[in-house]
Design a protein around this motif. Structure first.
Motif, PDB file in Angstrom:
ATOM      1  N   GLY A  78     -37.493 -51.681 -54.649  1.00 32.67           N
ATOM      2  CA  GLY A  78     -37.812 -53.007 -54.135  1.00 32.67           C
ATOM      3  C   GLY A  78     -39.098 -53.013 -53.336  1.00 32.67           C
ATOM      4  N   ARG A  79     -39.290 -52.001 -52.488  1.00 34.46           N
ATOM      5  CA  ARG A  79     -40.524 -51.919 -51.702  1.00 34.46           C
ATOM      6  C   ARG A  79     -41.742 -51.781 -52.611  1.00 34.46           C
ATOM      7  N   ILE A  80     -41.625 -50.979 -53.661  1.00 33.19           N
ATOM      8  CA  ILE A  80     -42.754 -50.800 -54.578  1.00 33.19           C
ATOM      9  C   ILE A  80     -43.029 -52.097 -55.349  1.00 33.19           C
ATOM     10  N   MET A  81     -41.977 -52.782 -55.781  1.00 26.05           N
ATOM     11  CA  MET A  81     -42.166 -54.056 -56.477  1.00 26.05           C
ATOM     12  C   MET A  81     -42.938 -55.045 -55.615  1.00 26.05           C
ATOM     13  N   LEU A  82     -42.635 -55.060 -54.323  1.00 23.80           N
ATOM     14  CA  LEU A  82     -43.239 -56.036 -53.420  1.00 23.80           C
ATOM     15  C   LEU A  82     -44.684 -55.714 -53.069  1.00 23.80           C
ATOM     16  N   ILE A  83     -45.208 -54.603 -53.578  1.00 25.75           N
ATOM     17  CA  ILE A  83     -46.632 -54.315 -53.384  1.00 25.75           C
ATOM     18  C   ILE A  83     -47.478 -55.379 -54.071  1.00 25.75           C
ATOM     19  N   THR A  84     -47.049 -55.791 -55.262  1.00 22.99           N
ATOM     20  CA  THR A  84     -47.835 -56.770 -56.022  1.00 22.99           C
ATOM     21  C   THR A  84     -47.080 -58.067 -56.295  1.00 22.99           C
TER      22      THR A  84
ATOM     23  N   TYR B 159     -39.256 -52.168 -41.798  1.00 18.76           N
ATOM     24  CA  TYR B 159     -39.140 -50.999 -42.661  1.00 18.76           C
ATOM     25  C   TYR B 159     -39.058 -51.381 -44.131  1.00 18.76           C
ATOM     26  N   CYS B 160     -38.679 -52.624 -44.406  1.00 19.81           N
ATOM     27  CA  CYS B 160     -38.602 -53.114 -45.789  1.00 19.81           C
ATOM     28  C   CYS B 160     -39.908 -53.774 -46.216  1.00 19.81           C
ATOM     29  N   GLY B 161     -40.990 -53.438 -45.552  1.00 19.08           N
ATOM     30  CA  GLY B 161     -42.290 -53.969 -45.926  1.00 19.08           C
ATOM     31  C   GLY B 161     -42.474 -55.421 -45.564  1.00 19.08           C
ATOM     32  N   GLY B 162     -41.699 -55.928 -44.600  1.00 17.75           N
ATOM     33  CA  GLY B 162     -41.808 -57.325 -44.202  1.00 17.75           C
ATOM     34  C   GLY B 162     -40.992 -58.269 -45.056  1.00 17.75           C
ATOM     35  N   SER B 163     -40.204 -57.734 -45.973  1.00 17.26           N
ATOM     36  CA  SER B 163     -39.407 -58.571 -46.872  1.00 17.26           C
ATOM     37  C   SER B 163     -38.051 -58.904 -46.258  1.00 17.26           C
TER      38      SER B 163
ATOM     39  N   ILE C   1     -32.272 -56.976 -37.395  1.00 14.54           N
ATOM     40  CA  ILE C   1     -32.749 -57.417 -38.702  1.00 14.54           C
ATOM     41  C   ILE C   1     -34.272 -57.421 -38.762  1.00 14.54           C
ATOM     42  N   ASN C   2     -34.929 -57.781 -37.639  1.00 15.04           N
ATOM     43  CA  ASN C   2     -36.389 -57.798 -37.623  1.00 15.04           C
ATOM     44  C   ASN C   2     -36.963 -56.394 -37.740  1.00 15.04           C
TER      45      ASN C   2
END
Length: 271
Positions: A89-95, A8-12, A2-3
């Protein structure tokens, strides 16, 4: 595991658990179906986890308004939902934060389920609703409105603006949606509304954050500082764009909306 996937999920952690959870549930459902066929035993996965169109049946199984999002019976249905959730989701988590992703995903899925029930009650739908397409569409739309010009490199095509990728993905979903179009529309409406609210400086997730962080410790305070810094970076970036336009074409080239936006950003930065 999971870690590593979280990395790979941008730390989310949320995006990691959502994507892995969807795949895990699909594997379990597929395995149960296989066991049932081999043993000639009927396992009522659909009846207990997917959302029924009959409201009288839904009342006896209200949890299906949430659980239907986790259930996929077809591998392509599951795969496209996971891939689109991961990319957008990865792009959303940029900001934005995990809180915003959860609000878009869960809210879009539930609102899509509600519209599915409503349309079925009006005679425009039947059967069972499964899959997180409505939730994923909500994430797509909110992200595309938040970062419409974010560049995305597509294989054999090249660089494309995020808003056009979102439009194409939504069209593909609606074209293959079958009888679940009401749910897809619900996800789209939720995502668009959420994205537009964020664009206007209205964050409906702050209510949850304020309740959860009352009396919070240093970690919560640090998270708030990070969010404030992200918002400040967005303001500075937009201010630079407006000032560049003024330098090139003069103040008169700004529209009324842009002038108002310039004043609002300037006021926020001066605080």
């Amino acid at each position: 595991m999971i870690n590593k996937w979280k990395h790979y999920c941008g730390g989310s952690a949320l995006l990691a658990w959502l994507t892995l959870g969807i795949v895990a549930v699909w594997l379990i459902v597929t395995l149960l179906s296989l066991i049932g066929r081999i043993a000639h035993v009927y396992i009522p996965v659909a009846e207990w986890l997917t959302l029924p169109s009959l409201f009288s049946l839904f009342i006896s199984r209200p949890w299906t308004l949430a659980t239907y999002m986790a259930v996929h019976f077809e591998v392509l249905h599951m795969l496209f939902n996971v891939l689109w959730l991961y990319w957008f989701g990865r792009i959303m988590l940029i900001t934005l934060s995990d809180r915003h992703l959860a609000f878009a995903f869960v809210g879009g899925g539930i609102f899509g389920g509600v519209l599915f029930l409503a349309s079925a009650a009006l005679g425009y739908g039947s059967g069972w609703l499964c899959g997180c397409s409505a939730a994923v569409i909500a994430v797509m739309c909110a992200t595309a409105i938040r970062l419409p010009d974010h560049p995305v490199n597509l294989f054999l095509i090249g660089e494309v603006r995020l808003k056009w990728v979102a439009v194409a993905c939504c069209l593909l979903t609606f074209l293959g949606g079958g009888g679940n179009q009401a749910a897809h529309i619900g996800g789209l409406l939720w995502g668009v509304a959420f994205g537009l609210m964020l664009q206007r400086g209205i964050d409906p997730t702050r209510w949850f954050s304020n309740r959860r962080t009352a009396g919070a410790g240093p970690k919560r305070k640090a998270d708030r500082v990070v969010r404030v810094l992200r918002d400040r970076q967005d303001d500075i970036r937009r201010l630079d764009e407006l000032l560049d336009k003024i330098r090139l074409s003069g103040y008169g080239s700004l529209s009324a909306k842009e002038r108002k936006e310039l004043n609002e950003i300037s006021a926020r930065i001066k605080k």
